[in-house]
Design an enzyme around this catalytic site. Structure first.
Site, mmCIF file in Angstrom:
data_model
loop_
_atom_site.group_PDB
_atom_site.id
_atom_site.type_symbol
_atom_site.label_atom_id
_atom_site.label_comp_id
_atom_site.label_asym_id
_atom_site.label_seq_id
_atom_site.Cartn_x
_atom_site.Cartn_y
_atom_site.Cartn_z
ATOM 1 N N TYR A 147 0.860 -1.306 -0.012
ATOM 2 C CA TYR A 147 0.030 0.028 -0.028
ATOM 3 C C TYR A 147 0.866 1.330 0.062
ATOM 4 O O TYR A 147 1.509 1.489 0.895
ATOM 5 C CB TYR A 147 -0.862 -0.011 1.340
ATOM 6 C CG TYR A 147 -1.895 -0.933 1.311
ATOM 7 C CD1 TYR A 147 -2.335 -1.931 0.015
ATOM 8 C CD2 TYR A 147 -2.798 -1.224 2.390
ATOM 9 C CE1 TYR A 147 -3.049 -3.057 0.157
ATOM 10 C CE2 TYR A 147 -3.743 -2.461 2.544
ATOM 11 C CZ TYR A 147 -3.921 -2.989 1.190
ATOM 12 O OH TYR A 147 -4.934 -4.152 1.324
ATOM 13 N N GLY A 296 -16.615 1.505 -3.055
ATOM 14 C CA GLY A 296 -17.551 2.801 -3.024
ATOM 15 C C GLY A 296 -18.721 2.521 -3.864
ATOM 16 O O GLY A 296 -19.669 3.794 -3.676
#
Length: 419
Positions: A147, A296
């Site tokens: 990440y 999302g």
């Protein structure tokens, strides 16, 4: 496997592991190579490599498994020294079993500029989020060495030091093709701990399966546990057969497999039908649900006319335009459930994962998103809600056909990935 990274970047056949098609290998490696390509590469070659990185990242995005790699410089290790990490007490291996809260927060977006458009100028928002979250009981953050190529871990470590507050943390080992030894897992775990300024962490996971060396990774996980570097060990993106195999392997050493972190949501419910969720439940392996809001797409913010930016736009098109009736049915079911409970669509999506017995880890990039996620914990879906959402979710078809991870271990033939 130890070929020079610049040789791989240049596309030389001699740099590729035997039997790996160059196109497949380059697609898999290009996001990381774009970040690691040495400055000595000429400008045109480096630019081409970084362009390929964006293409590969977009391909990964169509699977919802972008892993957070993008063209960023590799951050230097900071925080705890090697001596500090080495001093992790062996007694940690005999610590009480890890207990995680009903929900955690994912830190994939903390440093990821390709998929989530990370910008360091907004780090103050992440720190504000962290301070609030760390003040809550049982705060839990999930990160990974990939990440932001370590940036996410560094931010967590920086925020802990400045706030004086510690949270439960899970990180992940990147099972990249050239990492083939159990020591690679231990060394990566130690590097993650240095970036976070810690001597130990609560949970360490294999991020995704490799086409080989998987049993060596499991040995490495066990070593991390026995050395007291971690309180518990898990895997991520593993299929049913692989989960059983790693559980058995660790069990021979008296080490429990704590978790399997998988993509799981109303938009991606396939672990329910392919036997993966059932196998985890049978083995007592906790399911951590990443992307519980469907990246999302179930937040109520997007539609066929209003698409997210970046690689997620292709996923959104495949959902809202590619299967419009199914999309409308699921969005409507989520919206009606949210209205019934005076909640938000995101909270409904998170609550569905909780109702299925998983621990969702939705992402958050600011305090507003965090508070919305936490609001999902103050109420629960009833049986009628779950049935309605199940029916709408069952009609969803996969948004992409590409398989982001190796389906089998080429040495053992073990099936590694189901979905």
């Amino acid at each position: 496997f130890s070929a020079d990274r610049s040789a791989i970047a240049s596309g030389g056949d001699s740099a590729l592991p035997i039997g790996i098609p160059r196109a497949c290998m380059f697609t898999f490696l290009s996001p990381l190579l774009a970040a690691l390509a040495p400055a000595t590469l000429d400008v045109s070659r480096r630019s081409a490599l970084q362009g390929a990185s964006l293409a590969a990242g977009a391909l990964a995005a169509t699977t919802g498994a972008g892993a957070g790699a993008q063209a960023l410089a590799v951050p230097r290790d900071s925080g705890a020294s090697a001596a500090t990490v080495a001093a992790a007490p062996a007694a940690a291996a005999a610590a009480p079993p890890l207990v995680l809260p009903a929900m955690g927060i994912g830190a994939w977006a903390w440093g990821d500029s390709l998929f989530w458009k990370y910008d360091a100028k907004f780090d103050f928002e992440l720190e504000e989020l962290f301070k609030y979250y760390a003040s809550q009981p049982d705060a839990f953050l999930d990160t990974a060495e990939l990440y932001g190529l370590g940036r996410s871990e560094m931010l967590i470590g920086d925020f802990e030091r400045r706030s004086g507050k510690r949270v439960k943390v899970a990180s992940k080992f990147a099972a990249l093709p050239w990492k083939t030894r159990r020591e690679d897992v231990v060394q990566a775990c130690e590097a993650s701990l240095r970036r976070m300024g810690r001597s130990s962490m609560e949970l360490y996971q294999i991020h995704f399966p490799n086409a080989w060396a998987n049993e060596a990774y499991w040995d490495g996980l066990g070593d991390c546990y026995e050395r007291g570097l971690v309180q518990a060990v898990g895997v991520s993106n593993y299929g049913a057969d692989a989960v059983e195999a790693v559980s058995t392997s660790l069990g021979r050493r008296g080490i429990p497999l704590y978790s399997n972190q998988i993509q799981y949501s109303l938009l991606y419910p396939f672990a329910n039908s392919n036997g993966l969720k059932r196998k985890c439940d049978q083995l007592g392996v906790k399911v951590l649900a990443y992307s519980p809001i469907g990246l999302g797409l179930l937040s109520g913010k997007y539609s066929a006319e209003q698409l997210p930016e970046g690689p997620r736009a292709e996923l959104a098109k495949a959902f809202f335009s590619g299967q419009p009736e199914t999309a409308a049915g699921l969005v409507d079911a989520v919206a009606k459930t949210a209205e019934k409970h005076g909640a938000t669509p995101s909270q409904v999506a998170i609550n569905w994962c909780v109702a299925k017995g998983t621990t969702p880890i939705p992402g958050a990039r600011n305090l507003r998103q965090l508070k919305d996620n936490l609001g999902a914990l103050s109420w629960r879906l009833d049986a009628a809600d779950v049935a309605r959402l199940d029916a709408a979710s069952a009609a969803v078809q996969p948004l992409a056909k590409a398989n982001p991870f190796p389906a089998k271990d080429v040495g053992s033939g073990l099936r590694m990935f189901d979905s």
